[in-house]
Design an enzyme around this catalytic site. Structure first.
Site, PDB file in Angstrom:
ATOM      1  CG  ASP A 141       3.658   7.321   2.505  1.00  0.00           C
ATOM      2  OD1 ASP A 141       2.873   6.258   1.919  1.00  0.00           O
ATOM      3  OD2 ASP A 141       4.422   7.087   3.358  1.00  0.00           O
ATOM      4  NE  ARG A 180      -3.888   6.472  11.111  1.00  0.00           N
ATOM      5  CZ  ARG A 180      -3.227   6.178   9.871  1.00  0.00           C
ATOM      6  NH1 ARG A 180      -4.070   6.245   8.829  1.00  0.00           N
ATOM      7  NH2 ARG A 180      -2.128   5.569   9.802  1.00  0.00           N
ATOM      8  CE  LYS A 231       1.151   7.759  10.179  1.00  0.00           C
ATOM      9  NZ  LYS A 231       1.746   6.731   9.215  1.00  0.00           N
ATOM     10  CG  ASN A 232       5.568   6.514   8.399  1.00  0.00           C
ATOM     11  OD1 ASN A 232       4.544   6.472   9.231  1.00  0.00           O
ATOM     12  ND2 ASN A 232       5.184   6.604   7.232  1.00  0.00           N
ATOM     13  CB  CYS A 288      -3.994   3.978   5.257  1.00  0.00           C
ATOM     14  SG  CYS A 288      -3.712   5.654   5.808  1.00  0.00           S
ATOM     15  NE  ARG A 341      -0.964  -0.941   4.520  1.00  0.00           N
ATOM     16  CZ  ARG A 341      -1.016   0.327   5.125  1.00  0.00           C
ATOM     17  NH1 ARG A 341      -1.908   1.069   5.346  1.00  0.00           N
ATOM     18  NH2 ARG A 341       0.216   0.570   5.465  1.00  0.00           N
ATOM     19  N   PRO A 342      -0.301  -7.160   3.522  1.00  0.00           N
ATOM     20  CG  PRO A 342       0.841  -8.339   1.707  1.00  0.00           C
ATOM     21  CD  PRO A 342       0.079  -7.235   2.034  1.00  0.00           C
TER      22      PRO A 342
HETATM   23  N1  EPU Z   1       4.578  -6.219   1.621  1.00  0.00           N
HETATM   24  C1  EPU Z   1       4.531  -7.291   1.656  1.00  0.00           C
HETATM   25  N2  EPU Z   1       4.461  -8.445   2.695  1.00  0.00           N
HETATM   26  C2  EPU Z   1       4.937  -7.664   3.923  1.00  0.00           C
HETATM   27  C3  EPU Z   1       5.110  -6.536   3.986  1.00  0.00           C
HETATM   28  C4  EPU Z   1       4.964  -5.624   2.967  1.00  0.00           C
HETATM   29  O1  EPU Z   1       4.017  -8.039   0.565  1.00  0.00           O
HETATM   30  O2  EPU Z   1       5.198  -8.530   4.877  1.00  0.00           O
HETATM   31  C5  EPU Z   1       4.282  -5.247   0.243  1.00  0.00           C
HETATM   32  C6  EPU Z   1       2.952  -4.279   0.599  1.00  0.00           C
HETATM   33  O3  EPU Z   1       1.939  -5.180   0.342  1.00  0.00           O
HETATM   34  C7  EPU Z   1       3.516  -3.289  -0.294  1.00  0.00           C
HETATM   35  C8  EPU Z   1       5.259  -3.228  -0.103  1.00  0.00           C
HETATM   36  O4  EPU Z   1       5.480  -4.454   0.377  1.00  0.00           O
HETATM   37  O5  EPU Z   1       3.309  -3.587  -1.626  1.00  0.00           O
HETATM   38  C9  EPU Z   1       5.614  -2.209   0.769  1.00  0.00           C
HETATM   39  O6  EPU Z   1       5.030  -2.331   1.996  1.00  0.00           O
HETATM   40  P1  EPU Z   1       5.791  -1.526   3.380  1.00  0.00           P
HETATM   41  O7  EPU Z   1       6.025  -3.063   4.322  1.00  0.00           O
HETATM   42  O8  EPU Z   1       7.092  -1.160   2.901  1.00  0.00           O
HETATM   43  O9  EPU Z   1       4.833  -0.700   3.958  1.00  0.00           O
HETATM   44  P2  EPU Z   1       4.480  -0.438   5.614  1.00  0.00           P
HETATM   45  O10 EPU Z   1       5.631  -0.779   6.461  1.00  0.00           O
HETATM   46  O11 EPU Z   1       3.294  -1.247   5.838  1.00  0.00           O
HETATM   47  C10 EPU Z   1       5.026   1.973   5.372  1.00  0.00           C
HETATM   48  C11 EPU Z   1       4.572   3.152   5.836  1.00  0.00           C
HETATM   49  C12 EPU Z   1       3.581   3.761   4.752  1.00  0.00           C
HETATM   50  C13 EPU Z   1       4.211   3.722   3.395  1.00  0.00           C
HETATM   51  C14 EPU Z   1       5.074   2.389   3.100  1.00  0.00           C
HETATM   52  C15 EPU Z   1       5.649   2.476   2.024  1.00  0.00           C
HETATM   53  C16 EPU Z   1       4.424   3.188   8.278  1.00  0.00           C
HETATM   54  C17 EPU Z   1       3.717   3.102   9.555  1.00  0.00           C
HETATM   55  N3  EPU Z   1       3.596   3.176   7.185  1.00  0.00           N
HETATM   56  O12 EPU Z   1       4.242   0.897   5.406  1.00  0.00           O
HETATM   57  O13 EPU Z   1       3.035   5.060   5.130  1.00  0.00           O
HETATM   58  O14 EPU Z   1       3.241   3.978   2.252  1.00  0.00           O
HETATM   59  O15 EPU Z   1       5.728   2.108   4.395  1.00  0.00           O
HETATM   60  O16 EPU Z   1       6.745   3.337   1.945  1.00  0.00           O
HETATM   61  O17 EPU Z   1       5.795   3.527   8.330  1.00  0.00           O
HETATM   62  C18 EPU Z   1       1.607   6.768   5.427  1.00  0.00           C
HETATM   63  O18 EPU Z   1       2.428   7.238   5.948  1.00  0.00           O
HETATM   64  O19 EPU Z   1       0.634   7.335   4.911  1.00  0.00           O
HETATM   65  C19 EPU Z   1       1.721   5.324   4.736  1.00  0.00           C
HETATM   66  C20 EPU Z   1       1.026   4.595   4.379  1.00  0.00           C
END
Ligand code: EPU
Length: 430
Positions: A306, A398, A22-23, A117, A122-123
């Site tokens: 995850d 999803r 998915k990701n 989610c 989620r910044p």
């Molecule tokens: N963060 C920041 N600023 C940013 C981006 C992230 O502070 O600009 C922080 C977040 O708040 C968090 C950490 O950095 O504490 C990690 O966030 P990350 O950006 O890695 O997460 P994401 O890209 O939004 C993806 C997956 C998530 C998974 C996370 C961590 C996708 C679409 N989503 O999210 O997957 O939990 O990486 O591995 O790829 C899921 O599949 O259930 C899911 C939530």
């Protein structure tokens, strides 16, 4: 609203085939916007986030052809900058990848703030920091994110203040057609980051170092079409491994990359689960009682956040007291309140949950608070005594292709229903 009704305490036996990741898919599909030609993408998971993304791309002018159940051809050569389907973008977290893709392709982008989610703030500041370094002006107002450039993006060095999967992939997407070289420092290293880089490179990009913490992208003038197959889903595989461990029995999980599962395998083995790697398959067997363990979530190659809720369920029926430290997301313990309804003994303090194993969980009506929390509730239902009804399963759909069919295929007693009240005899314990 659809729900799953599960009658538990039935060991699982048989085989489960893992779908595409998915990701990876939710980044590769929007990245197809950069390609001037036909991208044939194989092993696409049939999940609602993918369906939404395909519709969003169509609203931007892409032509999409279904070749078979898991293969699509996406042709974005006729795409133009325009207002896309904001109503659909709002429903997916990963819609932020459209920012990188539209900026790269058109030099400007307008997308909605991401949905998906809800487990705390989620910044996306690190994504925007990257685009700014590359010469984009960004602005958030009225629930929309607008980014624009004068004459396109320019390569830059971007140091990520936090290891972010999304920021790493988004900046990589934006940098592919930028002028000059972009360097992402403190990059995330998840398998789907490598998969995105492999996809883009197979279309003509010049990306090096994906899978390490420094990624270098030399901008190229254009990408042309090609064929690419998405990697298997690490978390889907881990979820079925946890399901087999919870319910007991013996399940052969097919179409996996065992290396991506190393830390999940190690943790399950520590809890007393027998695991055998067999090439692109993994055999999972559990007959004795589960043992306690501790888990601390971290970016790859650490233990994936995850998989945290699924492990929480196993701990709730393991001998002894287990501890989970959630170090990635602020608020990913909501599922434990649902698990408590089934008899779990849990205490949460800040980032740490302590879970004292009970002899068995008892079926109850519970909610899927988010995607992985929902998967955890399904696992809890599979091992619980009596009947469990999992509500709000749209969260699960999803990210998990045909979860009900896959589990029924290994002997689980699970049905999907949209009935408002459980049928007599189906959900007696609710
Ligand atoms: N963060 C920041 N600023 C940013 C981006 C992230 O502070 O600009 C922080 C977040 O708040 C968090 C950490 O950095 O504490 C990690 O966030 P990350 O950006 O890695 O997460 P994401 O890209 O939004 C993806 C997956 C998530 C998974 C996370 C961590 C996708 C679409 N989503 O999210 O997957 O939990 O990486 O591995 O790829 C899921 O599949 O259930 C899911 C939530």
């Amino acid at each position: 609203m659809d729900k799953y009704v599960i009658r538990g305490e039935k060991p699982l036996f048989g085989e489960i085939e893992i779908s595409g990741a998915k990701n990876a898919a939710v980044a590769i599909i929007p990245a197809a916007l950069l390609v001037d030609g036909v991208c044939r993408i194989e092993n696409i998971p049939q999940i609602s986030d993918v369906t939404l993304f395909l519709r969003i791309l169509e609203s931007l002018g892409a032509r999409i052809k279904t070749i078979n159940r898991t293969t699509m051809e996406i042709d974005c050569s006729g795409a133009t900058f325009r207002r896309g389907r904001f109503d659909l973008m709002r429903k997916i977290r990963a819609s932020y990848y459209l920012l990188g893709a539209m900026l790269g392709r058109f030099g400007e982008a307008t997308v909605t703030m991401p949905g998906g989610c809800d487990f705390g703030v989620r910044p996306i500041d690190q994504h925007l920091k990257g685009f700014s370094a590359m010469g984009a002006e960004t602005e958030i107002s009225g629930g929309l994110i607008r980014a624009e450039t004068v004459g396109g993006l320019r390569g830059a060095t971007v140091y990520l203040d936090v290891v972010s999967v999304g920021a790493t992939m988004n900046i990589m997407i934006a940098a592919v057609l930028a002028k000059g070289r972009t360097v992402i420092e403190n990059a995330a290293r998840e398998p789907h980051i490598v998969d995105l880089a492999n996809f883009l490179n197979s279309m003509g990009a010049d990306i090096r170092g994906a899978g390490t913490s420094v990624i270098k992208i030399n901008g190229v003038p254009s990408l042309s079409g090609g064929t690419y197959s998405i990697i298997p889903d690490q978390i889907e595989a881990g979820t079925y491994m946890a399901a087999a461990a919870a319910a007991g029995g013996e399940v052969l999980i097919k179409n996996v990359i065992p290396k991506h599962l190393d830390c999940i395998t190690a943790k399950l083995a520590e809890m007393g689960v027998y695991i055998e790697n067999r090439g692109d398959m993994v055999l999972v067997r559990r007959d004795g009682q589960l043992r306690r363990a501790n888990v601390k979530t971290m970016p790859y190659p650490g233990f994936p956040t995850d998989m945290q809720p699924q492990m929480g369920v196993l701990m709730s029926v393991a001998r002894g007291v287990s501890h989970i430290t959630e170090d990635v997301w602020d608020n990913r313990f909501k599922y434990l309140d649902e698990l408590k309804r089934m008899g779990a003994k849990v205490n949460v303090e800040g980032k740490t949950a302590s879970i004292s194993g009970v002899e068995y969980l008892t079926g109850a009506a519970v909610k899927a608070c988010d995607l992985r929390a929902g998967a955890a509730m399904v696992i809890a239902g599979l091992c619980a005594r009596g009947t469990t009804v999992v509500e709000d399963v749209y969260h699960i759909e999803r990210g998990y292709e045909n979860i009900v069919e896959k589990l029924r295929g290994v002997g689980a007693d699970i049905v999907e229903t949209s009935e408002t009240e459980p049928q007599p005899g189906k959900a007696a314990a609710v």
